[in-house]
Design an enzyme around this catalytic site. Sequence first.
Site, PDB file in Angstrom:
ATOM      1  CB  THR A 117      40.260  30.649  47.778  1.00 54.63           C
ATOM      2  OG1 THR A 117      41.275  31.639  47.605  1.00 54.63           O
ATOM      3  CG2 THR A 117      39.059  31.346  48.393  1.00 54.63           C
ATOM      4  CE1 TYR A 141      36.822  32.792  44.480  1.00 53.84           C
ATOM      5  CE2 TYR A 141      38.968  33.526  45.261  1.00 53.84           C
ATOM      6  CZ  TYR A 141      38.153  32.535  44.739  1.00 53.84           C
ATOM      7  OH  TYR A 141      38.666  31.297  44.508  1.00 53.84           O
TER       8      TYR A 141
END
Length: 327
Positions: A117, A141
């Site tokens: 990501t 995350y």
Amino acid sequence: MNKVLVTGGAGYIGSHACKALRAAGFTPVTFDNLITGWQDAVKFGPFEQGDLLDRAALDAVFAKHEPIAVMHFAALSQVGESMQQPGRYWHNNVTGSMNLFDAAVQAGCNQIVFSSTCATYGDQDNVVLDENSSQNPINAYGASKRAIEDMLRDYEVAHGLRHVIFRYFNVAGADPEGEVGEFHQPETHLVPLMLDAIAGKRDALTVFGSDYDTPDGTCIRDYVHVCDLVDAHVLGLKWLADHNDSRVFNLGTGKGFSVREVIDHSREVTNQTVPIVEGPRRPGDCTKLVSGSHRAEVELGWKPQRSTLKHMISDAWRWHQTGHYDV
Ligand code: UDP
């Protein structure tokens, strides 16, 4: 044998990847614990229910299906939640990935396509990112995904586990044929929440922060159509077959849109007003995340076809109106 093990194949991006894999002549084998995925999204190949934290279940799936490669989507992926429950993110994402990579090595499967990501980059003062940009995540995350990238590098050196890492920017849209689409429970993503608000299925959309250092004060993101994104994954598999190496690719469009611009486009596409309220910033949000995809275009031959905001919101809206999942 042309099976590809798809972890998270019952989720939003994973289910679209399964469709693309099948269209490319592979058999996608979905491995999913159904905590955030949906069994009726598994339409394109066999389904094995299981959890990445269960090493024995992984070993059994590798033995049964003998996949030639793994596409690893399964992860907890909400920025805000990761700030409240970092331990869950480290345990599920990092330990789960380690189990998967250990099982793959033991089974002799040495090709991984990993979904990482742009959250691994963190906040970087208005730059357009590329694969060499520094990675300083500002939420748990992103930190968990960066750790998995590091793990892959170590596993390649020690065990020959070759990999393609895709760092996604924001994914939106849905399969234009309406076989699969986006649905999270709870939903936290901008586009589906906005469409729910337009359709009167939820209260107004809350804009998380209007005081960012951007032209209109709202965060800027780079949106990619889910079908373009999964096409890159199939190209990533081919890349692994053709090279004796590993590679990182950003998947973005080079164009950023603010939350307000996304809202304006949605108003145009749906021809309806978007009820909004202004709220405080969401912890962990970066001001701006935008990337070019030069490397993916040159080295993979990736050509995003559908990644305009209008196209993405139109496909998402069409899927939304099928009422597949209603809140
Ligand atoms: N966002 C928002 N309201 C919402 C959900 C998201 O203003 O209800 C904003 C969020 O702050 C971010 C952008 O929309 O700037 C995209 O957020 P999303 O959760 O869709 O993806 P992320 O960028 O976290 O991966």
